[in-house]
Write an enzyme that holds these catalytic residues in place. Structure first.
Site, PDB file in Angstrom:
ATOM      1  N   ARG A  94       6.008  12.109  58.138  1.00 25.97           N
ATOM      2  CA  ARG A  94       6.804  12.475  56.963  1.00 25.97           C
ATOM      3  C   ARG A  94       5.924  12.741  55.749  1.00 25.97           C
ATOM      4  O   ARG A  94       6.218  13.619  54.946  1.00 25.97           O
ATOM      5  CB  ARG A  94       7.810  11.345  56.684  1.00 25.97           C
ATOM      6  CG  ARG A  94       8.772  11.615  55.519  1.00 25.97           C
ATOM      7  CD  ARG A  94       9.494  12.944  55.647  1.00 25.97           C
ATOM      8  NE  ARG A  94      10.379  13.004  56.754  1.00 25.97           N
ATOM      9  CZ  ARG A  94      11.603  13.503  56.719  1.00 25.97           C
ATOM     10  NH1 ARG A  94      12.107  13.961  55.600  1.00 25.97           N
ATOM     11  NH2 ARG A  94      12.325  13.577  57.818  1.00 25.97           N
ATOM     12  N   ASN A 118      22.084  19.025  42.730  1.00 21.80           N
ATOM     13  CA  ASN A 118      22.645  18.932  44.074  1.00 21.80           C
ATOM     14  C   ASN A 118      24.153  19.150  44.004  1.00 21.80           C
ATOM     15  O   ASN A 118      24.799  18.775  43.031  1.00 21.80           O
ATOM     16  CB  ASN A 118      22.352  17.539  44.650  1.00 21.80           C
ATOM     17  CG  ASN A 118      22.924  17.359  46.042  1.00 21.80           C
ATOM     18  OD1 ASN A 118      22.653  18.144  46.946  1.00 21.80           O
ATOM     19  ND2 ASN A 118      23.726  16.316  46.232  1.00 21.80           N
ATOM     20  N   HIS A 137      27.616  18.081  45.900  1.00 15.41           N
ATOM     21  CA  HIS A 137      28.129  17.083  46.839  1.00 15.41           C
ATOM     22  C   HIS A 137      29.631  17.288  47.013  1.00 15.41           C
ATOM     23  O   HIS A 137      30.354  17.471  46.019  1.00 15.41           O
ATOM     24  CB  HIS A 137      27.840  15.669  46.322  1.00 15.41           C
ATOM     25  CG  HIS A 137      28.280  14.609  47.280  1.00 15.41           C
ATOM     26  ND1 HIS A 137      27.559  14.299  48.415  1.00 15.41           N
ATOM     27  CD2 HIS A 137      29.382  13.811  47.301  1.00 15.41           C
ATOM     28  CE1 HIS A 137      28.198  13.348  49.084  1.00 15.41           C
ATOM     29  NE2 HIS A 137      29.304  13.034  48.436  1.00 15.41           N
ATOM     30  N   GLU A 191      16.138   9.276  41.722  1.00 21.09           N
ATOM     31  CA  GLU A 191      15.556   8.636  42.908  1.00 21.09           C
ATOM     32  C   GLU A 191      16.583   7.898  43.763  1.00 21.09           C
ATOM     33  O   GLU A 191      16.264   7.415  44.845  1.00 21.09           O
ATOM     34  CB  GLU A 191      14.397   7.709  42.496  1.00 21.09           C
ATOM     35  CG  GLU A 191      13.204   8.492  41.968  1.00 21.09           C
ATOM     36  CD  GLU A 191      11.956   7.647  41.761  1.00 21.09           C
ATOM     37  OE1 GLU A 191      11.822   6.608  42.424  1.00 21.09           O
ATOM     38  OE2 GLU A 191      11.114   8.040  40.931  1.00 21.09           O
ATOM     39  N   ASP A 225      22.766  10.448  45.337  1.00 16.37           N
ATOM     40  CA  ASP A 225      23.984  10.895  44.628  1.00 16.37           C
ATOM     41  C   ASP A 225      24.254  10.065  43.376  1.00 16.37           C
ATOM     42  O   ASP A 225      25.409   9.838  42.998  1.00 16.37           O
ATOM     43  CB  ASP A 225      25.216  10.843  45.561  1.00 16.37           C
ATOM     44  CG  ASP A 225      25.059  11.707  46.794  1.00 16.37           C
ATOM     45  OD1 ASP A 225      24.388  12.753  46.703  1.00 16.37           O
ATOM     46  OD2 ASP A 225      25.582  11.335  47.859  1.00 16.37           O
ATOM     47  N   ALA A 227      36.134  24.536  45.122  1.00 16.78           N
ATOM     48  CA  ALA A 227      35.312  23.720  44.219  1.00 16.78           C
ATOM     49  C   ALA A 227      33.823  24.060  44.298  1.00 16.78           C
ATOM     50  O   ALA A 227      33.234  24.505  43.316  1.00 16.78           O
ATOM     51  CB  ALA A 227      35.538  22.235  44.503  1.00 16.78           C
ATOM     52  N   GLU A 228      33.198  23.863  45.461  1.00 22.79           N
ATOM     53  CA  GLU A 228      31.743  24.030  45.553  1.00 22.79           C
ATOM     54  C   GLU A 228      31.280  25.422  45.120  1.00 22.79           C
ATOM     55  O   GLU A 228      30.339  25.550  44.327  1.00 22.79           O
ATOM     56  CB  GLU A 228      31.267  23.765  46.986  1.00 22.79           C
ATOM     57  CG  GLU A 228      31.454  22.329  47.442  1.00 22.79           C
ATOM     58  CD  GLU A 228      30.975  22.130  48.863  1.00 22.79           C
ATOM     59  OE1 GLU A 228      29.863  22.587  49.207  1.00 22.79           O
ATOM     60  OE2 GLU A 228      31.717  21.512  49.660  1.00 22.79           O
TER      61      GLU A 228
END
Length: 209
Positions: A66, A108, A110, A148, A151, A180-181
């Site tokens: 990672r 972001n 959501h 950090e 959401d 909405a989005e």
């Protein structure tokens, strides 16, 4: 001109909503400088190519661990020099180093009204399954800045969507996206691009006309 990088893992319908809004002029002063997906088969990459936008796959599967992936992801991001990073269905944990480097410059979308049905494990259909299981009458979507936490960043815009008695997770997901989005993500980008949003004491302040 606000240079944006869109990160997406799947079909890219939110990416398409932003591309279409820019073409119609409802998103202004904005240029999409690139699209990054962690999934080489994501249709979002094809949408980007069709719109003449540089598209890249940076997949964790291509790296030993990672840490190596995070470094490659950050390098590709820096190469594109975005002013704003838009997470549009990006199912990868953003490296903390990147969040710090681009503080208040990552947003972001959501598919719920945060703080409901959000946080670790709440993504995609799982959000809508949980909303129906709980029996809520109203759900919706939220655009927020990324910090950090999961959401937990400052909320920019929210839009409610009514839940129907006969909804399935799939039908609810489709309506939340359409009503909405696809509405609030382009709007949030346009507001940021035109200096109508700032953060004070961890909250978003909207500049009115």
């Amino acid at each position: 001109m606000l240079k944006i990088l869109v990160c997406v893992s799947g079909g890219g319908t939110n990416l398409q909503a932003v591309i279409d809004a820019a073409a119609k002029g409802t998103v202004t002063n904005t240029q999409i400088v690139g699209v990054i997906s962690n999934n080489q088969n994501a249709y979002a990459l094809e949408r980007a190519k069709q719109a003449g936008i540089p598209a890249f796959c940076v997949s964790p599967k291509a790296y030993a661990d990672r840490e190596e992936f995070n470094r490659a992801f950050l390098e590709k991001t820096e190469e594109l020099q975005p002013d704003l990073i838009v997470l549009a269905g990006f199912l990868v944990v953003i490296p903390k180093e990147m969040i710090r480097k681009y503080a208040n410059r990552i947003i972001n979308i959501h598919p719920s009204l945060i703080p409901s049905f959000c946080g670790t494990g709440f993504y995609g259909l799982k959000v809508h399954e949980a909303a129906l299981e709980r029996g809520v009458k109203v759900t919706g979507a939220t655009v927020h800045f990324v910090d950090e936490g999961t959401d937990t960043g400052p909320i920019i815009l929210q839009k409610p969507v009514m839940v129907n008695e006969d909804d399935t997770p799939e039908s609810l997901q489709k309506r939340v996206m359409e009503q909405a989005e696809w509405v609030i993500l382009p709007e949030a980008i346009d507001r940021i691009a035109n200096g109508k949003i700032r953060i004070e004491n961890g909250k978003v302040i909207q500049k009115t006309e």
